[in-house]
Design a protein around this motif. Structure first.
Motif, PDB file in Angstrom:
ATOM      1  N   SER A  73      -1.150  21.115  10.943  1.00 28.42           N
ATOM      2  CA  SER A  73      -1.901  20.321   9.967  1.00 28.42           C
ATOM      3  C   SER A  73      -1.086  19.188   9.342  1.00 28.42           C
ATOM      4  O   SER A  73      -1.623  18.113   9.064  1.00 28.42           O
ATOM      5  CB  SER A  73      -2.454  21.232   8.860  1.00 28.42           C
ATOM      6  OG  SER A  73      -1.408  21.813   8.104  1.00 28.42           O
ATOM      7  N   LEU A  74       0.202  19.402   9.122  1.00 29.55           N
ATOM      8  CA  LEU A  74       1.009  18.404   8.413  1.00 29.55           C
ATOM      9  C   LEU A  74       1.103  17.052   9.128  1.00 29.55           C
ATOM     10  O   LEU A  74       1.037  16.005   8.462  1.00 29.55           O
ATOM     11  CB  LEU A  74       2.405  18.963   8.133  1.00 29.55           C
ATOM     12  CG  LEU A  74       2.484  20.063   7.069  1.00 29.55           C
ATOM     13  CD1 LEU A  74       3.902  20.633   6.979  1.00 29.55           C
ATOM     14  CD2 LEU A  74       2.040  19.542   5.709  1.00 29.55           C
ATOM     15  N   PRO A  75       1.264  16.997  10.462  1.00 29.14           N
ATOM     16  CA  PRO A  75       1.349  15.679  11.108  1.00 29.14           C
ATOM     17  C   PRO A  75       0.089  14.831  10.934  1.00 29.14           C
ATOM     18  O   PRO A  75       0.158  13.601  10.978  1.00 29.14           O
ATOM     19  CB  PRO A  75       1.569  16.020  12.591  1.00 29.14           C
ATOM     20  CG  PRO A  75       2.060  17.418  12.612  1.00 29.14           C
ATOM     21  CD  PRO A  75       1.437  18.086  11.437  1.00 29.14           C
ATOM     22  N   ILE A  76      -1.057  15.474  10.731  1.00 24.23           N
ATOM     23  CA  ILE A  76      -2.309  14.728  10.571  1.00 24.23           C
ATOM     24  C   ILE A  76      -2.264  13.888   9.301  1.00 24.23           C
ATOM     25  O   ILE A  76      -2.825  12.788   9.237  1.00 24.23           O
ATOM     26  CB  ILE A  76      -3.514  15.693  10.561  1.00 24.23           C
ATOM     27  CG1 ILE A  76      -3.529  16.527  11.849  1.00 24.23           C
ATOM     28  CG2 ILE A  76      -4.826  14.934  10.410  1.00 24.23           C
ATOM     29  CD1 ILE A  76      -4.591  17.608  11.881  1.00 24.23           C
ATOM     30  N   ILE A  77      -1.565  14.394   8.267  1.00 27.28           N
ATOM     31  CA  ILE A  77      -1.389  13.617   7.033  1.00 27.28           C
ATOM     32  C   ILE A  77      -0.581  12.357   7.328  1.00 27.28           C
ATOM     33  O   ILE A  77      -0.897  11.260   6.841  1.00 27.28           O
ATOM     34  CB  ILE A  77      -0.706  14.465   5.959  1.00 27.28           C
ATOM     35  CG1 ILE A  77      -1.578  15.678   5.594  1.00 27.28           C
ATOM     36  CG2 ILE A  77      -0.413  13.626   4.707  1.00 27.28           C
ATOM     37  CD1 ILE A  77      -0.920  16.668   4.657  1.00 27.28           C
ATOM     38  N   GLY A  78       0.464  12.488   8.145  1.00 26.88           N
ATOM     39  CA  GLY A  78       1.254  11.327   8.536  1.00 26.88           C
ATOM     40  C   GLY A  78       0.430  10.314   9.310  1.00 26.88           C
ATOM     41  O   GLY A  78       0.554   9.098   9.116  1.00 26.88           O
ATOM     42  N   LEU A  79      -0.451  10.794  10.191  1.00 29.54           N
ATOM     43  CA  LEU A  79      -1.314   9.896  10.961  1.00 29.54           C
ATOM     44  C   LEU A  79      -2.270   9.130  10.054  1.00 29.54           C
ATOM     45  O   LEU A  79      -2.606   7.971  10.336  1.00 29.54           O
ATOM     46  CB  LEU A  79      -2.105  10.693  12.002  1.00 29.54           C
ATOM     47  CG  LEU A  79      -1.289  11.323  13.138  1.00 29.54           C
ATOM     48  CD1 LEU A  79      -2.191  12.175  14.033  1.00 29.54           C
ATOM     49  CD2 LEU A  79      -0.592  10.243  13.966  1.00 29.54           C
ATOM     50  N   SER A  80      -2.713   9.753   8.947  1.00 36.22           N
ATOM     51  CA  SER A  80      -3.604   9.049   8.014  1.00 36.22           C
ATOM     52  C   SER A  80      -2.894   7.872   7.358  1.00 36.22           C
ATOM     53  O   SER A  80      -3.525   6.860   7.031  1.00 36.22           O
ATOM     54  CB  SER A  80      -4.133  10.020   6.943  1.00 36.22           C
ATOM     55  OG  SER A  80      -3.124  10.363   6.001  1.00 36.22           O
TER      56      SER A  80
END
Length: 436
Positions: free
Chosen positions: A303-310
């Motif tokens: 889940s954490l990398p998705i925050i970076g992608l945002s």
């Protein structure tokens, strides 16, 4: 023999009934609490601060206050050893949080304009200091109220329902703000939240006062050091804290960028925010279902990398119309935060020893809160410094940089920190943590 068997069945049925009732109370209490949080602490927090005359630095400080006050959770956790009534602690300190925060709506009527922002920040600090203390008691209590086998599914459903209620209030308040202007709009928001505060406090009294299992370690210093000696716990806690430092530099300023830099209307900001929360609602549900199959650590790593992608997605604003890109950004953020918020919570209550859970919660929240505070404060300084630069530099100069850092952190360190693999496991992993 038959009588004894019936007695056991009756006790099991009674225990099951109590679990269901307690979980229903936890669900209902979360609805007014989320209405308050989402309408006073979402995009309208930024809007109200700008209405009071705040600078980007002051917006950053306000965004960082909840994280800073989480440091107090260490003291609250250590003090839990000396109290027996967690429900009373929740009633007192959570009420302080709700009441004081809602009273910030009276600032324009009671103080000279030059003091508005300063008074708001002081009141917000007092409110969230109360929230920090109550959070330790609430998290410990709710962990005992919900059976470990149901936690992922229950908190996924709970978060979905309460965020749905909050999204409705967010939409209505956005429409009122745009149609009637800020004076009437913010008055309406504070009236809604005042009603929610009353309902929330009433529901606090419905919580059970579950017997508290206290730590066997009586020395306060040694009890404080327990989480730091648990490498399986402290390693991901330190990594998440570092992740939230970089997160704090940019993500709390998404609303500032939309309202003040891109000059998006309140209606569009509320619609974008509602899409964000709807995405989070769905994400809570599906991350919760996945948590019944895969470990919390595995899902946190996903889940954490998705925050970076945002954050990286802000770069698309230079190529495409702003509103569709902002919707896409907040969908990504909703998926990532939906996973993080749920899994972070289940990690803290499920991957920690039951008797020492309060001090583990306090240390985790203090570490992550302190780093979030530093990050958000630094972010405020950065955006204030960029205020005289071009709009392009403000919109995606920092966001792209931080997004790249967050994705790189996960790519390099994710597997080692969380002890999981990026690829989908061939077999489901039923392990959910050590705690009962």
């Amino acid at each position: 023999m038959i009588t004894s068997k019936r007695r056991v069945q009756h006790e099991l049925k009674k225990k099951s009934s109590n679990y269901r009732r307690n979980m229903q109370v936890g669900l209902l209490e979360g609805i007014p609490a989320t209405v308050i949080y989402m309408t006073l602490g979402g995009p309208y927090l930024t809007g109200y601060l700008l209405y009071l005359g705040a600078s980007s630095v002051q917006v950053g400080i306000a965004a960082a206050i909840p994280a800073l006050t989480n440091v107090l959770q260490i003291l609250a956790a250590l003090g839990m050893q000396y109290i027996n009534n967690r429900r009373l602690a929740i009633i007192i300190f959570a009420s302080i949080h709700r009441v004081v925060w809602v009273l910030t709506g009276l600032i324009p009527f009671l103080f000279p304009e030059s003091l508005w922002v300063i008074i708001y920040l002081i009141m917000m600090f007092i409110a969230f200091a109360g929230n920090a203390v109550s959070s330790v008691a609430w998290t410990s209590l709710i962990a005992d109220m919900v059976p470990s086998r149901l936690r992922g599914k229950y908190f996924g459903l709970r978060n979905a329902v309460i965020n749905a209620a909050g999204s409705v209030s967010l939409f209505v308040c956005g429409m009122v703000l745009d149609h009637y202007g800020e004076d009437i709009g913010f008055a309406f928001i504070y009236i809604v939240c005042a009603i929610a505060v009353v309902l929330n406090i009433i529901l606090f009294f419905a919580y059970p006062n579950v017997e508290f299992e206290k730590s066997q370690e009586t020395d306060i210093g040694k009890r404080f050091l327990l989480p730091f000696r648990d490498w399986a716990f402290i390693k991901p806690a330190l990594f998440i804290s570092a992740f939230l430092f970089f997160y704090g530099i940019v993500v709390p300023f998404f609303n500032y960028l939309m309202l003040d830099v891109l000059e998006i209307s309140y209606s569009w900001v509320s619609i974008i925010t509602i899409i964000h929360y709807i995405t989070m609602i769905l994400a809570y549900y599906y991350w919760g279902k996945l948590n019944a199959r895969f470990s919390t650590r595995q899902l946190l790593m996903w889940s954490l990398p998705i925050i970076g992608l945002s954050c990286l997605a802000w770069g698309l604003i230079g190529l495409l119309p702003a509103v569709p890109v902002l919707i896409f950004i907040h969908i990504l953020l909703g998926i990532g935060l939906g996973g993080y918020n749920l899994l972070n919570f289940t990690f803290v209550i499920g991957d920690t020893p039951k008797a020492d859970r309060p001090v583990y919660i306090g240390v985790f929240m203090a570490l992550t809160g302190l780093m979030s505070f530093i990050g958000s404060t630094l972010g405020g300084v950065v955006f204030d410094w960029l205020a005289n630069w071009s709009k392009e530099a403000q919109v995606y100069g920092v966001t792209l940089t931080i997004g790249a850092v967050l994705v790189l952190m996960m790519a390099v360190c994710g597997e080692r920190v969380f002890g999981a693999r990026w690829r989908l496991p061939k077999k489901s992993n039923p392990w959910l943590g050590r705690g009962a």
